[in-house]
Enzyme design. Structure first.
Site, PDB file in Angstrom:
ATOM      1  CB  CYS A 126      -0.921   0.003   1.225  1.00 30.19           C
ATOM      2  SG  CYS A 126      -2.007   1.446   1.317  1.00 30.19           S
ATOM      3  CB  ILE A 127       1.520   3.888  -2.527  1.00 31.75           C
ATOM      4  CG1 ILE A 127       0.092   4.320  -2.872  1.00 31.75           C
ATOM      5  CG2 ILE A 127       2.051   2.916  -3.568  1.00 31.75           C
ATOM      6  CD1 ILE A 127      -0.011   5.127  -4.145  1.00 31.75           C
TER       7      ILE A 127
END
Length: 276
Positions: A126-127
């Site tokens: 997850c950025i």
């Protein structure tokens, strides 16, 4: 250093968004609707602040918690079998070897190209938390999405309620009306996006799947149908057991992102066959 994960544009964007939503909801819309000095205004501000605090706490836990590294000494425990199963045994060991890490990986572990390592029970990278979502921070990620969804819906209701009850005079500036409409549309879109993500992970938890396993399961089911067989997700133990395996056995601690005493080493997971 774990704190270095906060040195990211995406992390900064999350903080700015949360700050903007909190400030506008409390100090503009709630204040304009009933006033913060009133009992209704204070109560709404307190509830929303509580939701934002829980969301922020879950966010910090997600960012700072290691999702679960694979021990360097890990070796797959494959039982020795007869000659007829020798080829299958070799294929099983080979499938658990990560060529990029040059090590073996446990069941449900996958290699993350961003983190450049294998992660236990990896769901995805997850950025927005600048971290992988894996075995040890998946619960925190779920509570983060839950609290963010509730907070977004709450903010949307406050904006719409304020707009509907506001006495729009003819001399109201167009910029104010644009601000109200833009804020309402933005929060409604955010609520829909987060709500969809929340529903997706509720589905995954109930079926004891990760995002990666879901898409792997689609291919496995297709291959099974071609050979006239049926496919069952091996880690689906039933809804209640699936939920407690992620959120814990104590229902009172399900929504606490740091209540993770039920997690073990993340190397072995019970399967349908073992629990049948």
């Amino acid at each position: 250093m774990k704190c270095e994960r906060f040195l990211s544009v995406s992390i900064l964007a999350v903080f700015l968004l949360m700050g903007f939503v909190y400030y506008t909801t409390v100090f503009i819309f709630i204040e304009d609707w009933v006033g913060l000095q009133s009992s209704a205004g204070s109560l709404n501000a307190l509830i929303f602040t509580f939701l934002v605090s829980l969301c922020l706490f879950s966010f910090f836990v997600c960012v700072l918690t290691d999702p679960g590294p694979v021990p360097a000494s890990y070796i797959p425990d494959v039982e020795e079998s007869g000659v007829a199963d020798e080829e299958r045994r070799k294929n099983s060991i080979q499938s658990r070897h990560c060529d990029k890490c040059s090590t073996y990986k446990p069941p449900r572990a996958h290699h993350c190209r961003v983190c450049r390592r294998c992660v236990l029970r990896m769901d995805h990278h997850c950025i927005w938390i600048n971290n992988c979502v894996g075995y040890r921070n998946y619960k925190a990620f779920f509570t983060l999405v839950l609290y963010a969804t509730l907070g977004s819906i709450y903010s949307t209701v406050m904006i719409v309620t304020c707009a509907l009850r506001k006495d729009w005079a003819f001399n109201e500036t167009a910029s104010l009306k644009i601000f109200f409409v833009t804020s309402a549309v933005m929060m409604a879109a955010l609520s829909l996006t987060l709500g969809t993500l929340l529903g997706w992970h509720i589905y995954l938890i109930i079926h004891n799947m990760t995002t990666i396993e879901y898409y792997e399961g689609i291919r496995a089911a297709w291959l099974a149908r071609k050979s006239g067989q049926s496919y069952w997700h091996p880690y689906n133990l039933g809804a209640y057991k699936n939920i407690t395996s992620v959120l814990g056995p104590n229902i009172l601690k399900w929504l606490c992102p740091t209540a993770m005493s039920h997690l073990k080493d993340g190397l072995i997971f019970p399967t349908r066959r073992e629990n049948s």
